[in-house]
Design an enzyme around this catalytic site. Structure first.
Site, PDB file in Angstrom:
ATOM      1  CD  GLN A   1      -2.962   0.904   2.283  1.00 23.42           C
ATOM      2  OE1 GLN A   1      -2.597   0.550   3.378  1.00 23.42           O
ATOM      3  NE2 GLN A   1      -4.209   1.168   2.013  1.00 23.42           N
ATOM      4  CB  CYS A   2       0.765   4.273  -2.116  1.00 25.98           C
ATOM      5  SG  CYS A   2       1.006   3.468  -3.699  1.00 25.98           S
ATOM      6  NE  ARG A   3       5.402   7.391   3.927  1.00 27.70           N
ATOM      7  CZ  ARG A   3       6.329   8.217   4.356  1.00 27.70           C
ATOM      8  NH1 ARG A   3       7.439   8.368   3.701  1.00 27.70           N
ATOM      9  NH2 ARG A   3       6.135   8.895   5.467  1.00 27.70           N
TER      10      ARG A   3
ATOM     11  CB  CYS B   1      -3.136   4.477  -0.240  1.00 25.07           C
ATOM     12  SG  CYS B   1      -2.386   5.241  -1.670  1.00 25.07           S
TER      13      CYS B   1
END
Length: 74
Positions: free
Chosen positions: A69-71, A73
């Site tokens: 998971q992207c920071r 998100c």
């Protein structure tokens, strides 16, 4: 290798794998925005939105790749 991409996002990891000579044959992503982007750039691979569904892995898959998971998100 034939690749199953789990938690694909908009396909950054998939792009790198394709550039390295692999074929992404399956992508799994549930975020509606990411799915919309993926549908525009899909290169013949299958797109699945529910990883919990019945057997999603194809028998020809040789490698599973999973994004994180992207920071920022959710």
């Amino acid at each position: 290798m034939k690749v199953a991409s789990l938690f694909s996002g908009i396909g950054g990891l998939d792009f790198g794998l394709e550039q390295s000579g692999h074929e992404v044959v399956l992508q799994v992503e549930r975020d509606p925005h990411c799915v919309q982007v993926r549908q525009r750039q899909l290169h013949g691979g299958e797109l699945v939105t529910d990883i919990a569904g019945s057997r999603i892995l194809r028998p020809d898959v040789e490698l599973c790749a999973a994004g994180v998971q992207c920071r920022g998100c959710q």
